[in-house]
Write an enzyme that holds these catalytic residues in place. Structure first.
Site, PDB file in Angstrom:
ATOM      1  N   HIS A  58       1.245   4.946   3.164  1.00  0.00           N
ATOM      2  CA  HIS A  58       2.623   4.580   3.792  1.00  0.00           C
ATOM      3  C   HIS A  58       3.456   5.700   4.047  1.00  0.00           C
ATOM      4  CE1 HIS A  58       3.073   0.707   2.670  1.00  0.00           C
ATOM      5  NE2 HIS A  58       2.223   0.847   1.303  1.00  0.00           N
TER       6      HIS A  58
ATOM      7  N   ASP B  15     -14.385  14.930   3.325  1.00  0.00           N
ATOM      8  CA  ASP B  15     -14.795  16.151   3.777  1.00  0.00           C
ATOM      9  C   ASP B  15     -13.511  16.987   4.031  1.00  0.00           C
ATOM     10  OD1 ASP B  15     -17.636  15.148   4.003  1.00  0.00           O
ATOM     11  OD2 ASP B  15     -16.898  14.711   5.935  1.00  0.00           O
TER      12      ASP B  15
ATOM     13  N   GLU C 119      -2.800  -4.620  -6.748  1.00  0.00           N
ATOM     14  CA  GLU C 119      -1.453  -4.786  -6.193  1.00  0.00           C
ATOM     15  C   GLU C 119      -1.168  -6.556  -5.893  1.00  0.00           C
ATOM     16  OE1 GLU C 119      -0.431  -2.287  -3.257  1.00  0.00           O
ATOM     17  OE2 GLU C 119      -2.226  -1.812  -3.120  1.00  0.00           O
TER      18      GLU C 119
END
Length: 253
Positions: free
Chosen positions: A48, A87, A151
């Site tokens: 978000h 990475d 969630e």
């Protein structure tokens, strides 16, 4: 060069409380400021926020000199996105919207090198200190911490199955999305939502699985800590800034 130790993962294994802060600003100076505020961990959110791997690298570099753990949330349980963040040097990931044990296993596979997983191998990345960390591919998982976010009501129904998947280091409850799933959008502290989350935390505690949560409701967070939550995000950088700015302006009305 040795593989960096994940002090957050070690703390969870030992059952030590870890108090954190949520961060959505894609700004290294903000991250550096927050890193010196004494929190155990800072969660850099790419779900978000506008942040992606390039911004995450800058954020990780900004907090690296400080005794705080960077947790990174990808936008989805996507192995390509997860690979890029690993990475980039992230050692602790919070994977959103895990619904069942199969999705939990997919997340574990995404952070694990073959033959047990599907993470792509590259010897010259920031995670390997550009090749300076000896035996990185063999040892990386020792210090990678995988947190899964529950969630929805469906996920709560499968909570114990999710928590039982080998390679899962903790389960995080998202009150805002759970509230929407329960039919109470915008009411993350609704009594039914709070009761479901606290019950979930107690379930995880019985299974010795670390539980986490974010809320701006400090009383709710204290209840969560009492129920057994181990890693607790107590505020959000944008909310802190707005509250402080509004409070100062109110002084001069």
């Amino acid at each position: 060069m040795d593989l960096p130790t994940n002090i957050f993962k070690a703390a969870l294994k030992e059952g030590r409380a870890q108090i954190g802060l949520w961060s959505t600003f894609a700004d290294a100076s903000v991250a550096e400021l927050l890193a010196g505020c004494g929190y155990d961990w800072i969660m850099f959110d790419t779900e978000h926020s506008p942040s992606g791997p390039p911004e995450v690298i800058a954020l990780l570099r900004a907090v690296a000199p400080y005794p705080v753990t960077a947790v990174v949330r990808p936008g989805w349980n996507n192995p390509v996105e997860i690979k890029k963040l690993l990475d980039a040097g992230a050692q602790t990931l919070l994977i959103p919207y895990i619904q069942n044990a199969d999705e939990a296993r997919a997340a574990v596979s995404a952070v694990t090198y073959p033959p047990k997983g599907i993470r792509g191998v590259s010897g010259s990345t920031r995670a390997t200190r550009y090749g300076a960390v000896a035996d990185y591919a063999k040892r990386a998982n020792e210090e990678i911490c995988l947190l899964l976010q529950v969630e929805t009501r469906e996920a709560l129904d499968h909570l114990e199955d999710i928590a039982s998947v080998e390679g899962v280091d903790g389960v995080f409850f998202g009150p805002a999305d759970l509230a929407a799933s329960f039919g109470y959008p915008g009411q993350p502290s609704h009594p039914q939502v709070k009761a479901a989350i606290l019950d979930g935390i107690r379930t995880l505690k019985k299974r010795s699985v670390p539980a986490g949560i974010l809320s701006l409701d400090q009383d709710f967070l204290r209840d969560a800590r009492e129920a057994g939550a181990t890693f607790i995000a107590v505020d959000l950088d944008s909310s802190l800034l707005r509250r402080s700015a509004m409070a100062r302006r109110a002084e001069w009305m």
